[in-house]
Enzyme design. Structure first.
Site, PDB file in Angstrom:
ATOM      1  N   THR A  60       2.475   1.533  10.899  1.00 20.02           N
ATOM      2  CA  THR A  60       2.021   2.781  10.264  1.00 20.02           C
ATOM      3  C   THR A  60       3.189   3.492   9.584  1.00 20.02           C
ATOM      4  O   THR A  60       3.051   4.020   8.474  1.00 20.02           O
ATOM      5  CB  THR A  60       1.406   3.713  11.340  1.00 20.02           C
ATOM      6  OG1 THR A  60       0.369   2.996  12.005  1.00 20.02           O
ATOM      7  CG2 THR A  60       0.838   4.974  10.727  1.00 20.02           C
TER       8      THR A  60
ATOM      9  N   HIS B 152       3.871   1.865   6.371  1.00 15.18           N
ATOM     10  CA  HIS B 152       2.913   2.298   5.336  1.00 15.18           C
ATOM     11  C   HIS B 152       3.361   3.627   4.734  1.00 15.18           C
ATOM     12  O   HIS B 152       3.318   3.818   3.521  1.00 15.18           O
ATOM     13  CB  HIS B 152       1.509   2.485   5.921  1.00 15.18           C
ATOM     14  CG  HIS B 152       0.827   1.193   6.286  1.00 15.18           C
ATOM     15  ND1 HIS B 152       0.638   0.183   5.381  1.00 15.18           N
ATOM     16  CD2 HIS B 152       0.291   0.760   7.450  1.00 15.18           C
ATOM     17  CE1 HIS B 152       0.009  -0.828   5.984  1.00 15.18           C
ATOM     18  NE2 HIS B 152      -0.202  -0.498   7.237  1.00 15.18           N
TER      19      HIS B 152
HETATM   20  P1  NAD Z   1       1.583  -6.300  11.260  1.00 16.96           P
HETATM   21  O1  NAD Z   1       1.299  -5.981   9.858  1.00 16.96           O
HETATM   22  O2  NAD Z   1       2.994  -6.363  11.728  1.00 16.96           O
HETATM   23  O3  NAD Z   1       0.912  -7.717  11.636  1.00 16.96           O
HETATM   24  C1  NAD Z   1      -0.162  -8.255  10.966  1.00 16.96           C
HETATM   25  C2  NAD Z   1       0.112  -9.752  10.824  1.00 16.96           C
HETATM   26  O4  NAD Z   1      -1.046 -10.374  10.278  1.00 16.96           O
HETATM   27  C3  NAD Z   1       1.284 -10.048   9.901  1.00 16.96           C
HETATM   28  O5  NAD Z   1       2.279 -10.798  10.586  1.00 16.96           O
HETATM   29  C4  NAD Z   1       0.626 -10.850   8.778  1.00 16.96           C
HETATM   30  O6  NAD Z   1       1.469 -11.865   8.242  1.00 16.96           O
HETATM   31  C5  NAD Z   1      -0.589 -11.440   9.500  1.00 16.96           C
HETATM   32  N1  NAD Z   1      -1.636 -11.975   8.628  1.00 16.96           N
HETATM   33  C6  NAD Z   1      -1.875 -11.707   7.321  1.00 16.96           C
HETATM   34  N2  NAD Z   1      -2.889 -12.461   6.866  1.00 16.96           N
HETATM   35  C7  NAD Z   1      -3.322 -13.205   7.898  1.00 16.96           C
HETATM   36  C8  NAD Z   1      -4.354 -14.184   8.065  1.00 16.96           C
HETATM   37  N3  NAD Z   1      -5.170 -14.527   7.048  1.00 16.96           N
HETATM   38  N4  NAD Z   1      -4.508 -14.746   9.283  1.00 16.96           N
HETATM   39  C9  NAD Z   1      -3.700 -14.415  10.298  1.00 16.96           C
HETATM   40  N5  NAD Z   1      -2.713 -13.503  10.204  1.00 16.96           N
HETATM   41  C10 NAD Z   1      -2.519 -12.909   9.028  1.00 16.96           C
HETATM   42  O7  NAD Z   1       0.753  -5.266  12.133  1.00 16.96           O
HETATM   43  P2  NAD Z   1       0.877  -4.823  13.664  1.00 16.96           P
HETATM   44  O8  NAD Z   1       1.753  -3.641  13.759  1.00 16.96           O
HETATM   45  O9  NAD Z   1       1.136  -5.983  14.556  1.00 16.96           O
HETATM   46  O10 NAD Z   1      -0.619  -4.313  13.861  1.00 16.96           O
HETATM   47  C11 NAD Z   1      -1.703  -5.228  13.779  1.00 16.96           C
HETATM   48  C12 NAD Z   1      -2.907  -4.598  13.111  1.00 16.96           C
HETATM   49  O11 NAD Z   1      -3.451  -3.584  13.934  1.00 16.96           O
HETATM   50  C13 NAD Z   1      -2.622  -3.901  11.774  1.00 16.96           C
HETATM   51  O12 NAD Z   1      -3.740  -4.098  10.921  1.00 16.96           O
HETATM   52  C14 NAD Z   1      -2.506  -2.443  12.162  1.00 16.96           C
HETATM   53  O13 NAD Z   1      -2.789  -1.585  11.076  1.00 16.96           O
HETATM   54  C15 NAD Z   1      -3.562  -2.361  13.230  1.00 16.96           C
HETATM   55  N6  NAD Z   1      -3.405  -1.285  14.215  1.00 16.96           N
HETATM   56  C16 NAD Z   1      -4.554  -0.722  14.664  1.00 16.96           C
HETATM   57  C17 NAD Z   1      -4.507   0.245  15.653  1.00 16.96           C
HETATM   58  C18 NAD Z   1      -5.769   0.817  16.167  1.00 16.96           C
HETATM   59  O14 NAD Z   1      -5.701   1.774  16.948  1.00 16.96           O
HETATM   60  N7  NAD Z   1      -6.914   0.270  15.794  1.00 16.96           N
HETATM   61  C19 NAD Z   1      -3.274   0.628  16.190  1.00 16.96           C
HETATM   62  C20 NAD Z   1      -2.110   0.005  15.738  1.00 16.96           C
HETATM   63  C21 NAD Z   1      -2.189  -0.965  14.749  1.00 16.96           C
END
Ligand code: NAD
Ligand code: ZN
Length: 346
Positions: free
Chosen positions: A44, A47
């Site tokens: 976040t 972003h």
């Molecule tokens: P991150 O961006 O570090 O990890 C996401 C990973 O997904 C990256 O390594 C990326 O290369 C990979 N990816 C991209 N395309 C892909 C595909 N087709 N198949 C498999 N993997 C793929 O994010 P993060 O900090 O580890 O967080 C994970 C997710 O959770 C993010 O979308 C984030 O926004 C979300 N998030 C949600 C909450 C919530 O409360 N719902 C809280 C924190 C983070």
């Protein structure tokens, strides 16, 4: 204690952040002042640093960003009991209302009026932060401080990974970001039979492997189903954890679940993401959206797992002094990083 402190701030719309000198906040009624020791950079924050469309829509400047931190209590506001100055703490990043139906039912992770620390109000990338006492989480001082710095994200991983029973189950985790990698370790520790982790980034898949994934697959090259035989997966995955936010990862997960499988969705999808609802219906899938962490059950489980030997240190790949925050965000932007820690102790 000086009246002024250093803080990493978004001063105006646009890319980048600035190191500023601002007044130390004062803890009001029921609030606590925390002296920050270490912080970690979350997706976040990246972003907000990059100023993507989500930030443009949701962030009001000026703002101190950041919500992953460890520190010690510096001062208690009026009326605060049960906490002590000097105590090692972290903080739950969602400030909730305690009055809506979900809050009253003990489901504050679904609070109607939730406010994000470092998103909707000043955050932790500073020498001090003030939060409500109910958000302060005392943490065992024996746990590695750098690991506690990212307990907030570890909480997302824990809440998602433990949403469904994984004992003896085959688990698919899409996305090997910091959260996906931690979720892999948690699933293994809690008895999953196989934990298959996908990404399109080999650096991160290597980290997932190191943290206990039984199989890692770069979906840009290989097909997930080609590994089923090696892991004796016959009908598909029992549990799916979507942690990439990528729509194609979500739809392939739906396709690869067994009938009656259970999916927990954490990754945040773009507006135009599409899924085949009929596949969910005909397969009888359970789909659970995940937001934040349970307040405060998840924190207990997190601490217990680390105290019990779960080692999260391998996912820390970079450490910088807070004044070098740009280097930290650059490391995150390359994709060749796990957790990036900023040090506020000197
Ligand atoms: P991150 O961006 O570090 O990890 C996401 C990973 O997904 C990256 O390594 C990326 O290369 C990979 N990816 C991209 N395309 C892909 C595909 N087709 N198949 C498999 N993997 C793929 O994010 P993060 O900090 O580890 O967080 C994970 C997710 O959770 C993010 O979308 C984030 O926004 C979300 N998030 C949600 C909450 C919530 O409360 N719902 C809280 C924190 C983070
Ligand atoms: Zn509420």
């Amino acid at each position: 204690m000086s009246d002024m402190m250093k803080a990493i701030m978004k001063m105006k719309p646009g890319k980048g952040l600035e190191l500023r000198e601002v007044p130390v906040p004062k803890p009001g009624l029921g609030e606590v002042l925390i002296k920050i020791r270490k912080t970690a950079i979350c997706g976040t924050d990246l972003h907000i640093y990059n100023w993507d469309p989500w930030s443009e829509k949701n962030i009001r400047t000026p703002l101190i960003i950041g919500h992953e931190y460890v520190g010690e209590i510096a001062e208690l506001g009026a009326g605060v009991t049960g906490l002590t100055v000097g105590e090692r703490v972290s903080g739950e990043g969602h400030i909730v209302c305690h009055q809506c139906r979900n809050c009253r039912a003990g489901n504050s992770q679904w609070c109607k009026h939730t406010k994000g620390v470092g998103v909707n109000r000043d955050g932790a990338f500073a020498e001090y932060i003030v939060i409500p006492a109910s958000n302060v989480i005392p943490i065992n001082p024996e746990i590695d401080e750098d690991v506690v710095a990212f307990f907030d994200a570890y909480g997302n991983a824990t809440h998602t990974a433990l949403m469904f029973d994984v004992v003896g189950e085959d688990v698919l985790i899409t996305g090997a970001g910091a959260i996906g990698v931690m979720a892999a370790a948690i699933c293994r520790r809690n008895g999953a039979r196989s934990v298959v982790v996908t990404d399109v980034n080999d650096y991160r898949l290597a980290l997932a492997k190191r943290m206990g994934a039984t199989e890692v697959i770069n979906v840009a090259r290989d097909r997930i189903e080609d590994t089923f035989a090696a892991h004796k997966i016959v009908e598909g995955f029992d549990v799916g954890l979507e942690m990439s936010g990528n729509p194609s990862a979500l739809s392939s997960m739906i396709t690869l679940m067994r009938n009656g499988g259970k999916m927990a969705l954490l990754g945040i999808l773009s507006k135009d993401a599409q899924v085949d609802f009929n596949e969910i219906i005909f397969k009888g899938l359970t789909v659970q959206g995940i937001y934040g962490r349970r307040m405060y059950e998840t924190w207990y489980k997190m601490m217990a797992m680390v105290e019990g030997g779960l080692d999260l240190t391998p996912i820390i790949t970079h450490r910088f002094h807070y004044s070098d925050f740009d280097k930290g965000f650059e490391a995150m932007n390359t994709g060749r990083s796990g957790k990036v820690i900023l040090d506020w102790t000197y």
